[in-house]
Design a protein around this motif. Structure first.
Motif, PDB file in Angstrom:
ATOM      1  N   VAL A   1     -18.344  33.660  49.683  1.00  0.00           N
ATOM      2  CA  VAL A   1     -18.290  33.125  48.319  1.00  0.00           C
ATOM      3  C   VAL A   1     -16.857  33.151  47.799  1.00  0.00           C
ATOM      4  N   LEU A   2     -16.124  34.220  48.047  1.00  0.00           N
ATOM      5  CA  LEU A   2     -14.723  34.296  47.612  1.00  0.00           C
ATOM      6  C   LEU A   2     -13.866  33.253  48.315  1.00  0.00           C
ATOM      7  N   LEU A   3     -14.193  32.945  49.556  1.00  0.00           N
ATOM      8  CA  LEU A   3     -13.496  31.850  50.245  1.00  0.00           C
ATOM      9  C   LEU A   3     -13.722  30.534  49.504  1.00  0.00           C
ATOM     10  N   ALA A   4     -14.975  30.295  49.105  1.00  0.00           N
ATOM     11  CA  ALA A   4     -15.299  29.060  48.385  1.00  0.00           C
ATOM     12  C   ALA A   4     -14.549  28.984  47.060  1.00  0.00           C
ATOM     13  N   VAL A   5     -14.496  30.099  46.338  1.00  0.00           N
ATOM     14  CA  VAL A   5     -13.797  30.127  45.053  1.00  0.00           C
ATOM     15  C   VAL A   5     -12.305  29.860  45.252  1.00  0.00           C
ATOM     16  N   THR A   6     -11.719  30.462  46.280  1.00  0.00           N
ATOM     17  CA  THR A   6     -10.292  30.261  46.563  1.00  0.00           C
ATOM     18  C   THR A   6      -9.990  28.805  46.856  1.00  0.00           C
ATOM     19  N   VAL A   7     -10.812  28.180  47.678  1.00  0.00           N
ATOM     20  CA  VAL A   7     -10.586  26.776  48.055  1.00  0.00           C
ATOM     21  C   VAL A   7     -10.782  25.856  46.851  1.00  0.00           C
ATOM     22  N   ALA A   8     -11.852  26.082  46.075  1.00  0.00           N
ATOM     23  CA  ALA A   8     -12.107  25.231  44.910  1.00  0.00           C
ATOM     24  C   ALA A   8     -10.964  25.331  43.909  1.00  0.00           C
ATOM     25  N   ARG A   9     -10.452  26.531  43.712  1.00  0.00           N
ATOM     26  CA  ARG A   9      -9.328  26.723  42.793  1.00  0.00           C
ATOM     27  C   ARG A   9      -8.078  26.026  43.323  1.00  0.00           C
ATOM     28  N   PHE A  10      -7.833  26.163  44.605  1.00  0.00           N
ATOM     29  CA  PHE A  10      -6.673  25.524  45.225  1.00  0.00           C
ATOM     30  C   PHE A  10      -6.776  24.004  45.107  1.00  0.00           C
ATOM     31  N   ALA A  11      -7.971  23.456  45.334  1.00  0.00           N
ATOM     32  CA  ALA A  11      -8.178  22.015  45.252  1.00  0.00           C
ATOM     33  C   ALA A  11      -7.983  21.508  43.834  1.00  0.00           C
ATOM     34  N   ASP A  12      -8.402  22.294  42.837  1.00  0.00           N
ATOM     35  CA  ASP A  12      -8.208  21.905  41.444  1.00  0.00           C
ATOM     36  C   ASP A  12      -6.735  21.852  41.081  1.00  0.00           C
ATOM     37  N   LYS A  13      -5.963  22.787  41.622  1.00  0.00           N
ATOM     38  CA  LYS A  13      -4.547  22.880  41.269  1.00  0.00           C
ATOM     39  C   LYS A  13      -3.688  21.880  42.029  1.00  0.00           C
ATOM     40  N   LYS A  14      -3.901  21.784  43.348  1.00  0.00           N
ATOM     41  CA  LYS A  14      -2.988  21.027  44.194  1.00  0.00           C
ATOM     42  C   LYS A  14      -3.648  19.845  44.882  1.00  0.00           C
ATOM     43  N   GLY A  15      -4.985  19.778  44.908  1.00  0.00           N
ATOM     44  CA  GLY A  15      -5.665  18.797  45.743  1.00  0.00           C
ATOM     45  C   GLY A  15      -5.712  19.345  47.158  1.00  0.00           C
ATOM     46  N   PHE A  16      -6.850  19.213  47.811  1.00  0.00           N
ATOM     47  CA  PHE A  16      -6.986  19.901  49.094  1.00  0.00           C
ATOM     48  C   PHE A  16      -6.102  19.299  50.174  1.00  0.00           C
ATOM     49  N   GLU A  17      -6.011  17.953  50.220  1.00  0.00           N
ATOM     50  CA  GLU A  17      -5.241  17.345  51.305  1.00  0.00           C
ATOM     51  C   GLU A  17      -3.789  17.810  51.215  1.00  0.00           C
ATOM     52  N   SER A  18      -3.349  18.482  52.231  1.00  0.00           N
ATOM     53  CA  SER A  18      -2.019  19.099  52.216  1.00  0.00           C
ATOM     54  C   SER A  18      -0.948  18.030  52.364  1.00  0.00           C
ATOM     55  N   LYS A  19      -0.193  17.805  51.295  1.00  0.00           N
ATOM     56  CA  LYS A  19       0.893  16.827  51.362  1.00  0.00           C
ATOM     57  C   LYS A  19       2.117  17.440  52.046  1.00  0.00           C
ATOM     58  N   LYS A  20       2.179  18.764  52.017  1.00  0.00           N
ATOM     59  CA  LYS A  20       3.303  19.461  52.624  1.00  0.00           C
ATOM     60  C   LYS A  20       2.770  20.515  53.585  1.00  0.00           C
ATOM     61  N   LEU A  21       3.550  20.749  54.631  1.00  0.00           N
ATOM     62  CA  LEU A  21       3.154  21.748  55.624  1.00  0.00           C
ATOM     63  C   LEU A  21       3.073  23.132  54.990  1.00  0.00           C
ATOM     64  N   GLY A  22       3.952  23.399  54.022  1.00  0.00           N
ATOM     65  CA  GLY A  22       3.937  24.698  53.361  1.00  0.00           C
ATOM     66  C   GLY A  22       2.629  24.952  52.640  1.00  0.00           C
ATOM     67  N   GLU A  23       2.070  23.922  52.000  1.00  0.00           N
ATOM     68  CA  GLU A  23       0.799  24.076  51.293  1.00  0.00           C
ATOM     69  C   GLU A  23      -0.340  24.317  52.276  1.00  0.00           C
ATOM     70  N   PHE A  24      -0.247  23.677  53.433  1.00  0.00           N
ATOM     71  CA  PHE A  24      -1.270  23.864  54.473  1.00  0.00           C
ATOM     72  C   PHE A  24      -1.324  25.337  54.894  1.00  0.00           C
ATOM     73  N   PHE A  25      -0.164  25.907  55.165  1.00  0.00           N
ATOM     74  CA  PHE A  25      -0.124  27.307  55.604  1.00  0.00           C
ATOM     75  C   PHE A  25      -0.349  28.265  54.437  1.00  0.00           C
ATOM     76  N   LEU A  26      -0.012  27.838  53.208  1.00  0.00           N
ATOM     77  CA  LEU A  26      -0.304  28.669  52.039  1.00  0.00           C
ATOM     78  C   LEU A  26      -1.806  28.872  51.906  1.00  0.00           C
ATOM     79  N   LEU A  27      -2.566  27.782  52.012  1.00  0.00           N
ATOM     80  CA  LEU A  27      -4.021  27.900  51.917  1.00  0.00           C
ATOM     81  C   LEU A  27      -4.582  28.711  53.082  1.00  0.00           C
ATOM     82  N   THR A  28      -4.040  28.482  54.273  1.00  0.00           N
ATOM     83  CA  THR A  28      -4.492  29.257  55.431  1.00  0.00           C
ATOM     84  C   THR A  28      -4.249  30.745  55.216  1.00  0.00           C
ATOM     85  N   GLY A  29      -3.075  31.084  54.684  1.00  0.00           N
ATOM     86  CA  GLY A  29      -2.761  32.493  54.418  1.00  0.00           C
ATOM     87  C   GLY A  29      -3.679  33.092  53.366  1.00  0.00           C
TER      88      GLY A  29
END
Length: 713
Positions: free
Chosen positions: A89-117
């Motif tokens: 559930v916390l994974l889901a909350v983290t992803v939903a929050r990230f998608a609201d702020k930045k949009g899920f599709e990683s425009k930058k490699l840094g954002e991709f690894f930020l979400l992974t981290g």
């Protein structure tokens, strides 16, 4: 025709069907990928791809639902899996929050690894802590268990060994998860992504930006959305805390009762392993007494049969202390010797009289010489019915507390996922039932335009199109708002219509007054109307060319044009003899004629004093007083120069002189149009403001049209 309530209900049902379908598909993805990883024997789980996909596409609710359902399904084969639902559930909350702020599709490699981290810290970090707690501060039995054991053997403390192992193995898991989800989202068309997010519209749907702005409108002290969030969090936490607290306390009480029963069973068994009539022999002879060693060995057997039992001993209670009959050794504490007297612990003081009398006491919890213990005493009677001693068993309360703590961890782990689901569900309902409708009404009412009929109609249509149908007091408020704004718009339209009528009457009266004044001058004819027309032409041309643009508002132009007819109102105080003299005026007569400027200013000043709002009378006063001032400072009555002269007076100066040039007077014939224009051009910068004169000359076509319209026969 479909009403608003039915329309929004249809949209809600469609949205919920789409969200439910997304949830089921993503649940299947979690199960499929986890089975695939298990089948291949991979050192990763791949059991959160569906959770992340659901949260990225559908937001909090589908993501949380998939996280909970995945672990509930997994618990059918492995019950411990249910406790990890909160991590999913916390994974889901983290992803939903990230998608609201930045949009899920990683425009930058840094954002991709930020979400992974971030997902690694949640899944690997928090998951590791949960594992450590669930397994009684030891290593889990999952994929990371062997690696944690190796790290522990290498010298890392158990907690850090478990944490390091989980983080190391979870990073590639989350890297693959984010990569797969990112690829899927890139392949999906945008319209499909929009359709998958659950909405509960009770009004006309808003686009993403409008919805975001509505939810984040600035308020004086705090938004309704934040208050709702705080209320939902507080209520959920209170329910969770009370429920878990009661549950843990009940569990602890039950645990103590169960172990007290265990202690009673053990002490009863212990009382049967020796001859009760030989207690005196055991006290005096110890191990040398017949049957002592056999009895002691049986006591060891009884103690070792139950790992919960810490100590077993048999004491005779006398006023001077506890006389040891049997006292078994442990790995940490050697037992007392037969006949040895052990002082009473303070915890037993309230029960000494009962014990000395050979009575029975309830199991009690003590924290004295031998630690925190649950102690059970069983009286032993000889063949004459006398209490000769007590068989006792001690159970470690530390161990019971550890079991209770483990139960608490499991209860919190199970509750957290549901708590977050309730929180976001409450927030979702509040968003569509309360926050969005209220903020939409506030936005529509705040942007209501009253300027003209078209603006009012558009604003009324905007409010009507909101179509709020919550079915409660908010809908009543919306209907009242719609009715009030409609009535207000009608009232304003009526007031504006009456104001327009009054304004026309006022302007007409001003023209009549001006005509009455001008009619005394037999030479001026339609002078007030022509100068007003020239004034409008000059002002409009100046605005077109950007001259004095900040000053030339619609309101200012109307004020100057409406007050233009009053520029010679001061002539009412000049005698007809001077006003209509055919020849040249004497110096004394000209001085009297010039006084019409100050006289006009005084007349209008008196009028201003009679009203609360001067309106265009302020410009009328400027026109009447200063329209004979010159740009070079050689005019009258004040000798003002340049931009010290009010702009309205500078405009009137051009209009007044030009009309005088092209009009017949008793003392001159009218100048040709071209000659009059040349004079204006020549005197620009001396008599006239050069920019005003330029605008007048640039509007030659319009000026000629007015001049021709009023041309005298």
């Amino acid at each position: 025709m479909e009403n608003h309530a039915d329309k929004w209900k249809r949209l809600r049902l469609k949205s919920l069907r789409n969200a439910s379908l997304l949830t089921l598909i993503c649940l299947g993805v979690n199960i499929l990928f986890s089975r695939f990883a298990l089948w291949l024997g991979l050192p990763i789980y791949l059991d959160s791809i569906g959770t992340v996909l659901a949260a990225a596409l559908g937001g909090y609710l589908p993501g949380i639902a998939v996280g909970i359902l995945t672990n509930l399904f997994g618990s059918l084969s492995d019950p411990i899996t249910a406790y990890y639902a909160s991590i999913n559930v916390l994974l889901a909350v983290t992803v939903a929050r990230f998608a609201d702020k930045k949009g899920f599709e990683s425009k930058k490699l840094g954002e991709f690894f930020l979400l992974t981290g971030l997902l690694t810290l949640v899944g690997g970090g928090l998951g590791s802590i949960l594992t450590w707690l669930l397994y009684d501060f030891g290593f889990g039995e999952g994929i990371s268990g062997p690696l944690a054991q190796k790290l522990f053997s290498a010298g890392l403390p158990s907690f850090w060994a478990q944490l390091s192992a989980d983080l190391v193995l979870d990073f590639p898991d989350k890297l693959i998860t984010v990569g797969v989800v990112d690829g899927v989202i890139r392949l999906l068309p945008e319209w499909m992504q929009t359709e998958l997010r659950p909405v509960g519209w009770r009004q006309a749907p808003l686009n993403h930006n409008a919805r975001w702005e509505s939810l984040h409108r600035k308020t004086r002290s705090g938004s309704l959305r934040r208050a709702t969030m705080a209320l939902v969090v507080l209520a959920s936490l209170m329910v969770a805390v009370v429920t878990i607290t009661v549950s843990v306390l009940q569990f602890r009480r039950t645990l103590i009762n169960q172990h007290a029963e265990l202690g009673q069973t053990v002490t009863r068994l212990a009382s049967k392993v020796f001859d009760h009539d030989r207690v005196d022999d055991f006290l005096e002879q110890g191990e040398a007494a017949e049957g002592y060693r056999e009895a002691e060995q049986r006591l060891y057997t009884i103690r070792d049969s139950s790992p919960e039992i810490e100590y077993i001993y048999v004491y005779r209670i006398l006023p001077d202390g506890c006389h040891v009959v049997f006292d078994l050794d442990t790995d940490d504490v050697p037992g007392g010797e037969p006949g040895e007297v052990i002082p009473f612990d303070r915890s037993f003081t309230p029960y000494l009289s009962t014990l000395l009398e050979g009575g029975r006491i309830e199991p009690l919890i003590t924290n004295d010489t031998y630690g925190w213990l649950l102690t059970v005493y069983e009286p032993i009677y000889d063949s004459d019915g006398r209490c000769t001693c007590y068989a006792a068993a001690d159970i470690s309360m530390g161990e019971l507390s550890r079991i209770a703590l483990n139960y608490l961890v499991r209860a919190v782990a199970l509750s957290l996922g549901m708590l977050l689901l309730i929180f976001f569900l409450g927030l979702w309902l509040a968003e569509f039932h309360v926050v969005l409708p209220i903020n939409s009404m506030a936005w529509a009412a705040g942007s209501f335009a009253y300027d003209n009929e078209q603006s009012r109609s558009g604003s009324l249509e905007l409010i009507h199109n909101l179509g709020i149908s919550t079915g409660d007091e908010i809908e009543n408020l919306y209907k009242a708002l719609a009715l009030t704004t409609e009535e207000t718009a009608r009232y304003i339209a009526d007031v504006q219509k009456k104001n327009a009528t009054i304004s026309r009457m006022q302007n007409g009266l001003i023209l009549v007054l001006a005509d009455m004044v001008e009619s005394r001058d037999q030479c001026t004819g339609d002078h007030v109307r022509k100068t007003a027309a020239y004034t409008r032409i000059i002002l409009e041309q100046m605005r077109k060319e950007g001259i004095y643009a900040e000053q030339l508002t619609d309101e200012y132009i109307e004020d100057v044009v409406n007050s233009a007819p009053l520029h010679d109102v001061g002539k009412i105080q000049v005698s007809d003899t001077i006003l209509n003299k055919p020849g040249k005026l004497t110096d004394e007569e000209f001085a009297i004629m010039k006084s019409h400027t100050t006289a006009g200013g005084e007349v209008i000043a008196h009028a201003i004093a009679l009203v609360s709002e001067p309106g265009y009378l302020a410009e009328a006063k400027n026109l009447a007083t200063y329209h004979h001032e010159r740009w070079d400072g050689r005019g009258y009555p004040a000798g003002l120069k340049g931009e010290d002269i009010p702009l309205s007076a500078r405009v009137m100066a051009v209009a007044d002189v030009f009309d005088a040039l092209v009009s017949r007077r008793s003392y001159k014939a009218p100048f040709p149009f071209e000659k009059a224009m040349d004079i204006i051009r020549e005197e620009a910068g001396t008599h006239f403001d050069p920019q005003v004169a330029k605008a007048f000359l640039d509007a030659e076509t319009e000026v000629r049209r007015v001049a021709e319209e009023f041309k005298e026969e």
